[in-house]
Design a protein around this motif. Sequence first.
Motif, PDB file in Angstrom:
ATOM      1  N   UNK A   1      -8.756  -0.862   3.827  1.00  0.00           N
ATOM      2  CA  UNK A   1      -9.177  -1.248   4.996  1.00  0.00           C
ATOM      3  C   UNK A   1      -7.708  -0.905   6.088  1.00  0.00           C
TER       4      UNK A   1
ATOM      5  N   UNK B   1     -12.685 -13.709  -0.481  1.00  0.00           N
ATOM      6  CA  UNK B   1     -14.082 -13.592   0.202  1.00  0.00           C
ATOM      7  C   UNK B   1     -15.114 -14.919   0.290  1.00  0.00           C
TER       8      UNK B   1
ATOM      9  N   UNK C   1     -10.494  -7.622  14.372  1.00  0.00           N
ATOM     10  CA  UNK C   1     -10.409  -8.767  13.286  1.00  0.00           C
ATOM     11  C   UNK C   1     -11.923  -9.036  12.794  1.00  0.00           C
TER      12      UNK C   1
ATOM     13  N   UNK D   1      -5.987  -0.648  10.079  1.00  0.00           N
ATOM     14  CA  UNK D   1      -6.456  -0.984  11.213  1.00  0.00           C
ATOM     15  C   UNK D   1      -5.367  -0.873  12.480  1.00  0.00           C
TER      16      UNK D   1
ATOM     17  N   UNK E   1     -13.462 -17.295   3.199  1.00  0.00           N
ATOM     18  CA  UNK E   1     -14.007 -16.612   4.364  1.00  0.00           C
ATOM     19  C   UNK E   1     -15.557 -17.289   4.735  1.00  0.00           C
TER      20      UNK E   1
ATOM     21  N   UNK F   1      -5.624 -10.976   8.629  1.00  0.00           N
ATOM     22  CA  UNK F   1      -6.033 -11.037   7.261  1.00  0.00           C
ATOM     23  C   UNK F   1      -5.163 -10.634   6.104  1.00  0.00           C
TER      24      UNK F   1
ATOM     25  N   UNK G   1     -12.986  -6.125  10.479  1.00  0.00           N
ATOM     26  CA  UNK G   1     -12.184  -6.076   9.228  1.00  0.00           C
ATOM     27  C   UNK G   1     -12.792  -7.142   8.158  1.00  0.00           C
ATOM     28  N   UNK G   2     -12.984  -8.477   8.703  1.00  0.00           N
ATOM     29  CA  UNK G   2     -13.652  -9.223   7.885  1.00  0.00           C
ATOM     30  C   UNK G   2     -14.762  -8.898   7.288  1.00  0.00           C
TER      31      UNK G   2
ATOM     32  N   UNK H   1     -17.442  -6.048   0.390  1.00  0.00           N
ATOM     33  CA  UNK H   1     -17.083  -5.584  -0.568  1.00  0.00           C
ATOM     34  C   UNK H   1     -16.102  -4.594  -0.768  1.00  0.00           C
ATOM     35  N   UNK H   2     -15.673  -4.019   0.464  1.00  0.00           N
ATOM     36  CA  UNK H   2     -14.519  -3.096   0.463  1.00  0.00           C
ATOM     37  C   UNK H   2     -13.186  -3.686   0.285  1.00  0.00           C
ATOM     38  N   UNK H   3     -12.381  -3.033  -0.580  1.00  0.00           N
ATOM     39  CA  UNK H   3     -11.214  -3.853  -1.197  1.00  0.00           C
ATOM     40  C   UNK H   3     -10.337  -3.775   0.268  1.00  0.00           C
ATOM     41  N   UNK H   4      -9.324  -4.759   0.411  1.00  0.00           N
ATOM     42  CA  UNK H   4      -8.762  -4.933   1.395  1.00  0.00           C
ATOM     43  C   UNK H   4      -7.483  -3.659   1.492  1.00  0.00           C
ATOM     44  N   UNK H   5      -7.397  -3.152   0.304  1.00  0.00           N
ATOM     45  CA  UNK H   5      -6.463  -2.077   0.368  1.00  0.00           C
ATOM     46  C   UNK H   5      -6.869  -0.724   0.832  1.00  0.00           C
TER      47      UNK H   5
ATOM     48  N   UNK I   1       0.813  -1.094   0.225  1.00  0.00           N
ATOM     49  CA  UNK I   1       0.058   0.133  -0.086  1.00  0.00           C
ATOM     50  C   UNK I   1       0.613   1.314  -0.011  1.00  0.00           C
TER      51      UNK I   1
ATOM     52  N   UNK J   1      -8.911 -10.912  -3.929  1.00  0.00           N
ATOM     53  CA  UNK J   1     -10.024 -10.399  -3.125  1.00  0.00           C
ATOM     54  C   UNK J   1     -11.090 -11.259  -3.309  1.00  0.00           C
TER      55      UNK J   1
ATOM     56  N   UNK K   1     -14.631  -6.222   4.826  1.00  0.00           N
ATOM     57  CA  UNK K   1     -14.137  -6.962   3.502  1.00  0.00           C
ATOM     58  C   UNK K   1     -15.180  -7.701   2.823  1.00  0.00           C
ATOM     59  N   UNK K   2     -15.924  -8.688   3.555  1.00  0.00           N
ATOM     60  CA  UNK K   2     -16.838  -9.375   2.909  1.00  0.00           C
ATOM     61  C   UNK K   2     -18.233  -8.566   2.366  1.00  0.00           C
TER      62      UNK K   2
END
Lengths: 325, 122
Positions: free
Chosen positions: A311, B23, A295, A313, B26, B40, A298-299, A305-309, A59, B19, A302-303
Motif C-alpha cells: 500500500x 488488523x 487514511x 500513498x 483496528x 498507519x 488505506x485502512x 487483507x492487502x499487505x501494508x508493504x 520497503x 499485520x 489493509x483490513x
Amino acid sequence: MPTFIFKEQKYQANENQTVLDALINNGIEIQNSCRSGVCQSCLLKTESTVESLAQKGLKDTQKKEGLFFSCQQTVVEGMEIFECHESNKSSVGVIIAQEPLSASVVLVKIDIKDKSFGYNAGQFINLVRSDGLCRPYSIANQSGRNIIELHVRRIPGGVMSEWLYGDDLLGQEVKITGPIGECYYQDVYSDQDLLLVGTGTGLAPLCGILLDALESNHSKKIYLHHGALDEEGLYYVEKLKSLANENPNFEYIPAVLKGDSDKYNVGNIVDIIKEAKLNVKDTTTFICGDPDIVKAIKEIVFLKGVSSKKIFSDPFVISKKTCSV
Amino acid sequence: MSTLYEDIGGEAAVDAAVEIFYRKVLVDDRIKSFFNDVDMEKQMAKQKSFLTFAFGGSSKYSGKSMKDAHSHLVERGLVDSHVDAVVELLGETLKELDVADDKIQQVVTIAESVRGQVLGRE
Ligand SMILES: Cc1cc2nc3c(=O)[nH]c(=O)nc-3n(C[C@H](O)[C@H](O)[C@H](O)COP(=O)(O)OP(=O)(O)OC[C@H]3O[C@@H](n4cnc5c(N)ncnc54)[C@H](O)[C@@H]3O)c2cc1C
Ligand code: HEM
C-alpha cells in the motif's frame, strides 16, 4: 573527526557516532524512539551508501530512495543527509503550457532544463517560485520525458495554486527539486492487480502510474477510482474512458458524492472501496489526495487483507513552505 | 540454546504478526481509539517494537521507557482492561501463526511483565 552535511550546513561528529546522536549533539531535533532500528521514527535520507542494518525492514522503494534509520548508521566522512521529503537534486524549469482541464484544475507543463533530472511518473517534485514559495506537486505524465505535467487544483485564496491557475506564466522560470516519493510503477508489479484510488488532483500521480503501467504492457487488472464532490470535480473523464476502451484490462470508475447516477457511481469513495472486490493477495495499491480520505481508504484496503508493504500513498497535506531559490 | 525470539521465527515472524495484530487492533472497539490518531506506517512500526519486545527479541531495546511511551495514553484513560485486550489479541495473533501454546505463554508473560510500567504504576 568526521564531518557531515545536513540541510546544506556542515557539522562535526565524533568517531563512530550514529547519525542520530551526531545530529542531536549538534542541537538538531530529530524524532526518535526505539533506537533499535524498528520504530522508523528517526528515518532520514542520503545518497551515500549506508549499512544494511540501517535499512533493514524498509520497503524496496524506500531503500532506493536512500532512506535509512539514523539510529543505526554511523556518520561517514562527508555524507550529506536530508529529511525524507527533501532532495538535493534540482533543476531550472520553464513553464511552457497552462491548459484548463476543468473549471478548477489546470494542466501545467514544465520543460526541465537539466536533462539528467530523472523521475518516475507519480512521484512528486517541489515547485519553487522565484520568491521562494514552495509547494509539492505530483508528476502526472510518463517517466523518462524532459517535460513534466502537473495537475493543479485552484484553492481559493491559495497562493501557489491561484498563481499557477490564473496568471499567464508562459516562459516563466521556476525551480524544481526532487523527485520524491514511492508512488510510482515498477516492473516488479507486473504480476499484480493495481488498485489506484484518488480524490481531486489525487488523480495526477495515478495518471502517471497508469500511463507507465500501460506503456510497460501491464497485463493484470488496473482499477482506477477517481472520487470528487460532484461532476465538476472530475476531469480527464473522456481521456480515461477511451484508455479503458483501448485496454481491456483497465477499468475506470469515476464516482461523485452528489450527482447523476446514470452517468457516475454516486456515493462516498470510501464506501465504494469498501464494497470493491479485490484479489487481496496480489494487489498493489496507490492512494492519493485528501489526507483524511487517504487514511480511511488505506485502512480499508489493509483490513481487506492487502499487505501494508503493498500500500503506497501520497496524502496531499497542506504545507506552508518557503525554500531557498 | 535458541532464544524464544528465534524459536518463533525472528524478524519474519514479527513482520507477519504485526499485520495480523494490527488488523485486529483496528477493529477492536475496546482499544481501537488509542491507535486512531496516527498514520498507519508509523503506528505499525511502533507495534513492531511492541511485538519484538514481547517475543523476547529486544534485549537491546534502548528507546523510551514503557512508561514514557504510554504516558499520553494513560492520560487518555488507559487502564488494566485495555492491557487485557492487547494481550488477548497478541495471543490470538500467535495462534493464527501456529505458534505452540507454551511459546505463546512465554510471550504473554513478557508482555505482562511490563503491565505496571505501561499503566504508569511502576
Ligand atoms: C505529496 C504531495 C503532493 C501533492 N500533489 C498535488 C497535485 O498534484 N496537485 C495539486 O493540485 N495539489 C497537490 N498537492 C497540494 C499542494 O502542494 C498545495 O498544498 C496546494 O496546491 C495548495 O497550495 P496553495 O499555495 O495554493 O495554498 P495555500 O496558500 O498553502 O493555502 C491557502 C488556504 O487554502 C487551504 N488549503 C490548502 N490546500 C487545500 C486543499 N487541498 N483543500 C482545501 N483547502 C486547502 C489552506 O488551509 C489555506 O487556508 C500535493 C501535496 C503533497 C503533500
Ligand atoms: C502489554 C504490554 C505492552 C507493551 C510491552 C507495549 C509496548 C510498546 C512499545 C515498545 C511501543 C513503542 C514505543 C516507542 O518506541 O515509542 C508501544 C507503543 C504504543 N503502544 Fe504499547 N505496549 C503495551 C501495551 C499497550 C496497550 C494496552 C495499549 C493500548 C490499548 C498500547 C498502545 C500503544 C500505542 C498507541 C503506541 C504508540 C504510541 C505513539 O504513537 O506514541 N500499548 N507499545
